[in-house]
Design an enzyme around this catalytic site. Sequence first.
Site, PDB file in Angstrom:
ATOM      1  N   PRO A  57      49.355  40.222   5.157  1.00 49.29           N
ATOM      2  CA  PRO A  57      50.035  40.291   6.118  1.00 49.29           C
ATOM      3  C   PRO A  57      48.861  40.106   7.332  1.00 49.29           C
ATOM      4  O   PRO A  57      47.824  39.808   7.941  1.00 49.29           O
ATOM      5  CB  PRO A  57      49.461  42.413   6.464  1.00 49.29           C
ATOM      6  CG  PRO A  57      48.640  42.562   5.159  1.00 49.29           C
ATOM      7  CD  PRO A  57      48.497  41.806   4.068  1.00 49.29           C
ATOM      8  N   ASP A  96      49.650  44.339   9.395  1.00 45.94           N
ATOM      9  CA  ASP A  96      49.087  44.457  10.204  1.00 45.94           C
ATOM     10  C   ASP A  96      48.655  44.299  11.481  1.00 45.94           C
ATOM     11  O   ASP A  96      48.366  43.590  12.178  1.00 45.94           O
ATOM     12  CB  ASP A  96      47.342  43.448   9.408  1.00 45.94           C
ATOM     13  CG  ASP A  96      46.083  43.721   9.046  1.00 45.94           C
ATOM     14  OD1 ASP A  96      46.236  45.194   8.832  1.00 45.94           O
ATOM     15  OD2 ASP A  96      45.269  43.316   8.882  1.00 45.94           O
ATOM     16  N   TRP A 543      39.580  45.422   7.372  1.00 48.90           N
ATOM     17  CA  TRP A 543      40.123  44.709   5.249  1.00 48.90           C
ATOM     18  C   TRP A 543      40.532  46.200   4.296  1.00 48.90           C
ATOM     19  O   TRP A 543      41.048  45.374   3.838  1.00 48.90           O
ATOM     20  CB  TRP A 543      39.360  44.095   5.036  1.00 48.90           C
ATOM     21  CG  TRP A 543      38.921  42.545   6.178  1.00 48.90           C
ATOM     22  CD1 TRP A 543      38.114  42.194   6.526  1.00 48.90           C
ATOM     23  CD2 TRP A 543      40.142  41.816   5.645  1.00 48.90           C
ATOM     24  NE1 TRP A 543      38.138  41.474   7.881  1.00 48.90           N
ATOM     25  CE2 TRP A 543      39.280  41.036   7.529  1.00 48.90           C
ATOM     26  CE3 TRP A 543      40.752  41.419   5.311  1.00 48.90           C
ATOM     27  CZ2 TRP A 543      39.573  39.453   7.099  1.00 48.90           C
ATOM     28  CZ3 TRP A 543      41.314  40.022   5.805  1.00 48.90           C
ATOM     29  CH2 TRP A 543      40.716  39.214   7.043  1.00 48.90           C
ATOM     30  N   GLN A 574      40.503  33.989   2.980  1.00 47.97           N
ATOM     31  CA  GLN A 574      40.744  34.941   2.445  1.00 47.97           C
ATOM     32  C   GLN A 574      40.337  35.735   1.153  1.00 47.97           C
ATOM     33  O   GLN A 574      39.492  36.622   0.490  1.00 47.97           O
ATOM     34  CB  GLN A 574      42.191  35.413   1.792  1.00 47.97           C
ATOM     35  CG  GLN A 574      42.865  35.822   3.362  1.00 47.97           C
ATOM     36  CD  GLN A 574      43.080  36.471   4.233  1.00 47.97           C
ATOM     37  OE1 GLN A 574      41.827  37.389   4.214  1.00 47.97           O
ATOM     38  NE2 GLN A 574      43.030  36.525   6.204  1.00 47.97           N
ATOM     39  N   TRP A 578      41.371  39.443   2.696  1.00 44.74           N
ATOM     40  CA  TRP A 578      42.068  40.780   1.676  1.00 44.74           C
ATOM     41  C   TRP A 578      42.163  39.934  -0.061  1.00 44.74           C
ATOM     42  O   TRP A 578      42.009  41.096  -0.384  1.00 44.74           O
ATOM     43  CB  TRP A 578      43.703  39.537   1.987  1.00 44.74           C
ATOM     44  CG  TRP A 578      44.394  40.347   1.975  1.00 44.74           C
ATOM     45  CD1 TRP A 578      44.465  41.884   2.139  1.00 44.74           C
ATOM     46  CD2 TRP A 578      45.820  39.810   0.968  1.00 44.74           C
ATOM     47  NE1 TRP A 578      45.930  42.466   1.257  1.00 44.74           N
ATOM     48  CE2 TRP A 578      46.746  40.790   0.825  1.00 44.74           C
ATOM     49  CE3 TRP A 578      46.398  38.929   0.869  1.00 44.74           C
ATOM     50  CZ2 TRP A 578      48.320  42.196   0.560  1.00 44.74           C
ATOM     51  CZ3 TRP A 578      47.600  38.716   0.001  1.00 44.74           C
ATOM     52  CH2 TRP A 578      48.527  40.316  -0.647  1.00 44.74           C
ATOM     53  N   LYS A 613      38.520  21.371  14.282  1.00 43.71           N
ATOM     54  CA  LYS A 613      39.121  22.384  14.096  1.00 43.71           C
ATOM     55  C   LYS A 613      40.148  22.811  15.385  1.00 43.71           C
ATOM     56  O   LYS A 613      39.815  22.567  16.392  1.00 43.71           O
ATOM     57  CB  LYS A 613      38.008  23.377  13.928  1.00 43.71           C
ATOM     58  CG  LYS A 613      38.133  25.161  13.289  1.00 43.71           C
ATOM     59  CD  LYS A 613      36.467  26.356  13.418  1.00 43.71           C
ATOM     60  CE  LYS A 613      36.830  27.359  14.088  1.00 43.71           C
ATOM     61  NZ  LYS A 613      38.212  28.261  13.823  1.00 43.71           N
ATOM     62  N   LYS A 616      41.349  27.873  20.736  1.00 43.42           N
ATOM     63  CA  LYS A 616      41.705  27.375  22.501  1.00 43.42           C
ATOM     64  C   LYS A 616      40.725  26.824  23.605  1.00 43.42           C
ATOM     65  O   LYS A 616      41.713  25.892  24.312  1.00 43.42           O
ATOM     66  CB  LYS A 616      41.591  29.046  23.440  1.00 43.42           C
ATOM     67  CG  LYS A 616      42.694  30.084  22.357  1.00 43.42           C
ATOM     68  CD  LYS A 616      42.708  31.679  23.554  1.00 43.42           C
ATOM     69  CE  LYS A 616      44.401  31.754  22.119  1.00 43.42           C
ATOM     70  NZ  LYS A 616      44.226  33.409  22.295  1.00 43.42           N
TER      71      LYS A 616
END
Length: 1016
Positions: A57, A96, A543, A574, A578, A613, A616
């Site tokens: 999610p 999520d 998590w 992940q 997850w 990477k 912002k």
Amino acid sequence: MTAKFKTDSETNLTADYRPLELEQEIRRFWEKNRIQQKVAEAREKKNKGILGYVEGPPTLNGIPHVGHARGRAMKDLRYRLKTMQGYFVPFWAGWDCQGLPVELEVEKQMGVKNKRELLQRVSEERFVEECKKTIMKYHKQWVELDSKLGVFIDQAKAYWTFHDAYIEKEWQILKRAWDQGLLEEGHYVVAYCPGCQTSLSNAEIGFEDSYQVVEDPSLYFKFKVADSRNEYLLVWTTMPFTLITDTMAAVRPDADYVKVQVGNEVWILVKQRLEPLMKELAIEKFKIVQTLDGKSLEGTRYEFPFKDMVPRQAELEKSSPLVHTVICEDFVDVETATGVVHLSPGNGEEDFFAAMKRGVPIFAPFDDEAKFTVEGGKFCGVFARDTDKMVVEELRNRGLLVEVRPVRHEYPTCWRSHHKIIWVARKEYFLRTDKINARVLEAAEKVEYFFDETKNRFMSFLRERKPWCISRERVWGAPLPVWKCRECGAKTVVSSKKELLEKALEKPSGDFELHKPWVDRVTFKCEKCGGTMFREDFVLDTWHNSGASPYARFIADDYAKYVPADFLTEGVDQTRGWANSLLLEHVILTGRPEPPYKAFLFQGLVQDAKGRKMSKSLGNVIDPNRLLEKYSADATRFYSLRKCSPIDFINFDPNELGRRTYHVLSTLYHLNRFFLQNAEFDNFDPRKHTLEWARKAKQVKNVESWLLSKLQGMIETYTSRLEKCEFNGALALLEDFVIESLSRLYVPMVRKELWTDEPQTLDRRFAVYATLHHALWTVTLLFNPVTPYLSEALHQGVSRRLDPTLPESVNLEDWPTPEADLRDKVVEEDFETLFKCVSLVYAARQSAGLKRRWPLSGLVIVGPKEVCNALRTVSELLIELTNVQAVEYATEKTPQRVLDEKWATASEGDIQVFLNPHRDEKLLGAGLMRDLARRVQALRKELGYMPTDVLEAVRIAELDDESIRLLEPYVSEMKNLVRSKELLLQVSRNEASVEWHESQLDEKKVSIAISGKKAI
Ligand SMILES: [Zn+2]
Ligand SMILES: [Zn+2]
């Protein structure tokens, strides 16, 4: 010549490939006809197996970025592939919704800096309300992305982690843990973010962007050995504040230590570091006075320097004889620093364990903002890391500072707020996953990871076998279902809303949901002592929410059907997120060493075009919803799967979408248009004129056998690469088949045969159409998991147009499988030889300045018998492709005349080609004609004529008499070639008042004019 093509062809494939419009149209088609639902329903009803799926999610705390688009393209690829293969996949969405990320987002919106300020200014009820609003706002953008990207995930069946029913399932997992003795409360050193005011899990500390280069003081200082005249332990640290909570010093028992005379003092440090350290500290005069092993330092008492400022420290000395003494520990590093470390069990994990096993009290005088409490004495009220400077000053005042200078090093920061993490001992709740590590590892070993690199990364993370701190001191989360008695400390774990309401001392009135603050108001009566039980004021690590999904998102019957999931894929970050929490919770729930997924693909992350990477602060984040307004979904999907291996970090450059990617998809589109225009003209019916029919009618030539054989091999390898998640390698094959085999080789080899409308060759044309139809139709299906819009458009515009009985959507078609009787290795090899020879001829032409368009009289091939025999089977094509009038083969030796006449030549390996460079008038005329024809064709295209349009007239002016004389015999051939009813060769432009276009022909200029009606 008759007009071969219908000029008013009604194909709904527009003249240009315009993917954005095409995708809009297909999206409307899918929606209007409920295609996505029909596909799922069809497979649910009739399938050859069920492949479970659980959506990883996305957290609804922000808009999706382009990395999500790549991940979703991979999920959808797998879904469409497996669906076409006949499986049912419950490809249902999930979101999520809770946890720190969402809270921080809301805090930002509300303009509050931390939790305390939040609770002062707004109620928990209001805060929870805002959290729900926020997730719904982001949810809209995620659904928009899925729709634009053409992801066939079922949004209606989505799970939401904040729903009561979902939380109850999480509680049941915790209840299982409690029953197995795996859920514990305890003091523990946790990574703590003073900004977010909550502890972080070990997994979170390991996130990609959490380590940042920060500046800290690098500090050498001394602890005076108690009751000595001038002996000191030499210690190094970069976290001076930990001196306030220091309770022990440690040395390595098996290492050699020295006592060294420096000025009037004797310093104790590890021997192997003496020379480098003295150099570093610029101390030239020093003398070893004694060498001793670490073990013999054990029990040495030292004077804690700040007893006057931190009175509690003096009390600690009384509570344990080991406080402020030297202990022995194997973890002490003797490769760097001094080999003597000071221990702060309240601020370090290893220190904590060292104290615990010796029964030394844990001194952690910090509040929720990591400021010192009253027990911190003079430092009370100051944020831990802000005491660094004060501590250094105090050491200097006391003459205990040896040296301090700034050091820049990588230090973990909070992955959300980027505050420097500090380690503090706090009361937390843990899942003791370290106790079930063997089962977890065994479960993880059973999973297919496709690539060793990512498997190793995951396994080595799991082997760290750390307990999982699941408690968070936040608001918007699934509440920890533990109630504790205020009187006797007894605990109970609740596993459902029903149980909660039954046990409640007072039934809650009005709105009630399984969230703070509502659950906090529920109290129970203690069964042991009759006291009152209150909920432990924690929410769960987010998590833990998503990790419960296989169990929490399905009703019982579905859980049995769909878990373990067949294939999951998420970002490589992940491994700690997850993938890990799924595995741990499943082993806890089942008690068995079984994974909840059979396969897990960890994707590399997406970076910007320069390999940086996306962030912002750099301003290089790509919002896929905006990207998809400019570039097509098919191109985005194809590009992000084609550019590199799925586990590689991809440097995503939107500009590249318009280049090679567009070229490949556009070529496939135009091949289909070309086929359709021709096939419809001849009223080709794919149901009648099948490949089988063509074979029986003896209309299949070896060029078809070659293409079809190559296609079968491609289907096989392509499919197997998709299955192995080698998406980039798979697409390279598909791309090569379209660009090379179909567009550059097959179509040019048969184009001439399609240019006629002679009835006696109609069957042969049908055979070519049958072949093209089979190849293009197959390729369209193979493309579908990657470029679903284009495939659907071709299915509707070509396949179903020719055969309306086909399924309503391309997604309802069966996945192609290779047909053994279409494979012909010998023909494939013969053609390889042919193409090799053709390139050699091109090379010979280039070296002698003979353009490819110029017909030449003779070609001689010298090579081994097998090569010549292979070429004899394709002589006709060889002549055609090399543009010569005749070919000869020599297996014995090179014919003398080609040497005498100095023919152009090229060779590779044991094959040598010779090309007669001498051109007579006939050849010169034919060459000139081809040169001019090519210019006319370019002009036709430039002026917007369709390939099918027949021109009224073509005029060529400013030709000299010689050229006109050479060209005269070829007028009729040229008319055919440029598809014009008339062809006029003129000396001057004045002979006709038409619009002339200048064109360069070698050194000369010519003028061309064309006239005729355009189809559109
Ligand atoms: Zn933080
Ligand atoms: Zn009690």
